[in-house]
Design an enzyme around this catalytic site. Structure first.
Site, short mmCIF file in Angstrom:
data_model
loop_
_atom_site.label_atom_id
_atom_site.label_comp_id
_atom_site.label_asym_id
_atom_site.label_seq_id
_atom_site.Cartn_x
_atom_site.Cartn_y
_atom_site.Cartn_z
CE LYS A 13 -2.01 -0.99 3.90
NZ LYS A 13 -1.34 -2.27 4.20
NE ARG A 88 -3.85 -1.09 9.69
CZ ARG A 88 -2.75 -0.49 9.24
NH1 ARG A 88 -2.70 0.81 9.15
NH2 ARG A 88 -1.71 -1.20 8.89
NE ARG A 127 7.22 -2.90 6.22
CZ ARG A 127 5.90 -2.73 6.27
NH1 ARG A 127 5.27 -2.07 5.31
NH2 ARG A 127 5.21 -3.23 7.27
NE ARG A 160 6.69 -0.63 10.27
CZ ARG A 160 5.57 -0.53 9.56
NH1 ARG A 160 5.60 0.04 8.36
NH2 ARG A 160 4.43 -0.99 10.03
NE ARG A 171 1.67 -4.87 11.45
CZ ARG A 171 2.57 -4.33 10.65
NH1 ARG A 171 3.81 -4.77 10.67
NH2 ARG A 171 2.24 -3.35 9.85
P1 ADP Z 1 2.26 -1.76 3.25
O1 ADP Z 1 2.31 -0.27 3.16
O2 ADP Z 1 1.04 -2.36 2.57
O3 ADP Z 1 2.43 -2.30 4.64
P2 ADP Z 1 4.84 -1.65 1.84
O4 ADP Z 1 4.54 -0.75 0.69
O5 ADP Z 1 5.68 -1.10 2.94
O6 ADP Z 1 3.49 -2.33 2.42
O7 ADP Z 1 5.52 -2.99 1.25
C1 ADP Z 1 5.93 -4.06 2.10
C2 ADP Z 1 7.30 -4.59 1.65
O8 ADP Z 1 7.20 -5.20 0.37
C3 ADP Z 1 8.36 -3.49 1.51
O9 ADP Z 1 9.61 -4.02 1.88
C4 ADP Z 1 8.32 -3.13 0.03
O10 ADP Z 1 9.57 -2.62 -0.41
C5 ADP Z 1 8.01 -4.50 -0.60
N1 ADP Z 1 7.19 -4.41 -1.81
C6 ADP Z 1 6.20 -3.50 -2.08
N2 ADP Z 1 5.65 -3.74 -3.30
C7 ADP Z 1 6.28 -4.85 -3.79
C8 ADP Z 1 6.15 -5.62 -5.00
N3 ADP Z 1 5.24 -5.31 -5.93
N4 ADP Z 1 6.95 -6.72 -5.14
C9 ADP Z 1 7.85 -7.05 -4.17
N5 ADP Z 1 8.04 -6.37 -3.03
C10 ADP Z 1 7.26 -5.28 -2.83
P1 AMP Z 2 1.28 0.72 8.99
O1 AMP Z 2 2.47 1.60 8.91
O2 AMP Z 2 0.13 1.22 8.15
O3 AMP Z 2 1.61 -0.73 8.70
O4 AMP Z 2 0.74 0.78 10.50
C1 AMP Z 2 1.54 0.32 11.57
C2 AMP Z 2 0.69 0.17 12.82
O5 AMP Z 2 0.15 1.45 13.21
C3 AMP Z 2 -0.52 -0.75 12.72
O6 AMP Z 2 -0.20 -2.13 12.90
C4 AMP Z 2 -1.41 -0.20 13.84
O7 AMP Z 2 -0.95 -0.63 15.12
C5 AMP Z 2 -1.15 1.31 13.75
N1 AMP Z 2 -2.11 1.95 12.83
C6 AMP Z 2 -1.83 2.58 11.64
N2 AMP Z 2 -2.95 3.03 11.07
C7 AMP Z 2 -3.97 2.68 11.89
C8 AMP Z 2 -5.40 2.83 11.85
N3 AMP Z 2 -6.01 3.44 10.82
N4 AMP Z 2 -6.13 2.33 12.89
C9 AMP Z 2 -5.55 1.73 13.92
N5 AMP Z 2 -4.23 1.53 14.03
C10 AMP Z 2 -3.44 1.99 13.02
#
Ligand code: ADP
Ligand code: AMP
Length: 213
Positions: A13, A88, A127, A160, A171
């Protein structure tokens, strides 16, 4: 254009939201980034949010909704935004819907980045995040130019706390229980679009651009 990114944690995302924000010149708003910035700065909000985040739980709606509504009321959001990680829960979506309704406005697209659970654990363990500017990399799929260093701001990259495998499992459970119902919520509103998030990030982005125009 007002866009919501849906999908499991690690589906990509944030990666796609940043590219959308760049192309369409709208702010990228990540509630996770806002919480992490508060943790880094040692604020009361950060301290409270961390107790939930470290366990893989959602931060309570009362805290999260206020932060988001304050953020989207700022001037740079007048032409739209891309929300990453919000809503969420159904109550969060309802509050956003109501706030937009009162302004005669609505969400234009909810983009569901679909990635099966099997791929998620690998995505999350690889990541690496920059806690300074919010950039995200993957050790194998999207590596930084210099190992361990952010391409954008030069700060150190970290795994992280909530990307450790035992927390990722929690999660994912929380996602299926509390967030996945939003797919139906936005389908009913006629704005849900699903893209296959297992492909290369550029191909995923091309599908999103085809939807947004
Ligand atoms: P989210 O915001 O949904 O938690 P991220 O955008 O941070 O996810 O992506 C999660 C991990 O996967 C990161 O390490 C990112 O660099 C990697 N990633 C994102 N898109 C792709 C893709 N299309 N193919 C492979 N790895 C990806
Ligand atoms: P993210 O960076 O989007 O993966 O979010 C990391 C963490 O932040 C999540 O696992 C939740 O603990 C908290 N968080 C982020 N956005 C929300 C939301 N909209 N509602 C509740 N918790 C959130």
């Amino acid at each position: 254009m007002k866009i919501i990114m849906l999908g499991a944690p690690g589906a990509g995302k944030g990666t796609q939201a940043k590219m959308i924000a760049d192309k369409y010149q709208i702010p990228h708003i990540s509630t996770g980034d806002i919480f992490r910035a508060n943790i880094k700065n040692g604020t009361e909000l950060g301290k409270e949010a961390k107790t939930y985040m470290d366990k893989g739980l959602l931060v309570p709606d009362e805290l999260t909704v206020k932060i988001l509504l304050d953020r989207v009321a700022q001037a740079d959001c007048a032409n739209g935004y891309v929300l990453d990680g919000f809503p969420r829960t159904i109550p969060q979506a309802e509050v956003l819907d109501k706030a937009l309704n009162e302004l005669g406005d609505k969400i234009d697209y909810a983009i569901n980045v679909d990635v099966p659970d099997e791929n998620i654990i690998n995505r999350m363990s690889g990541r690496r995040a920059c806690l300074s500017c919010g950039a995200t990399y993957h050790l194998v799929h999207i590596p930084p130019k210099t190992e361990g260093v952010c391409d954008t701001c030069g700060q150190a990259l970290v795994l992280r706390d909530d990307d450790k495998p035992e927390t990722v499992k929690n999660r994912l459970n929380v996602y299926h229980e509390q967030t996945q119902p939003l797919i139906e919520f936005y389908t009913a509103k006629g704005v849900l679009k699903t893209v296959d998030g297992t492909r290369d990030m550029k191909d995923v982005f091309a599908s999103i651009v085809a939807i947004l125009g």
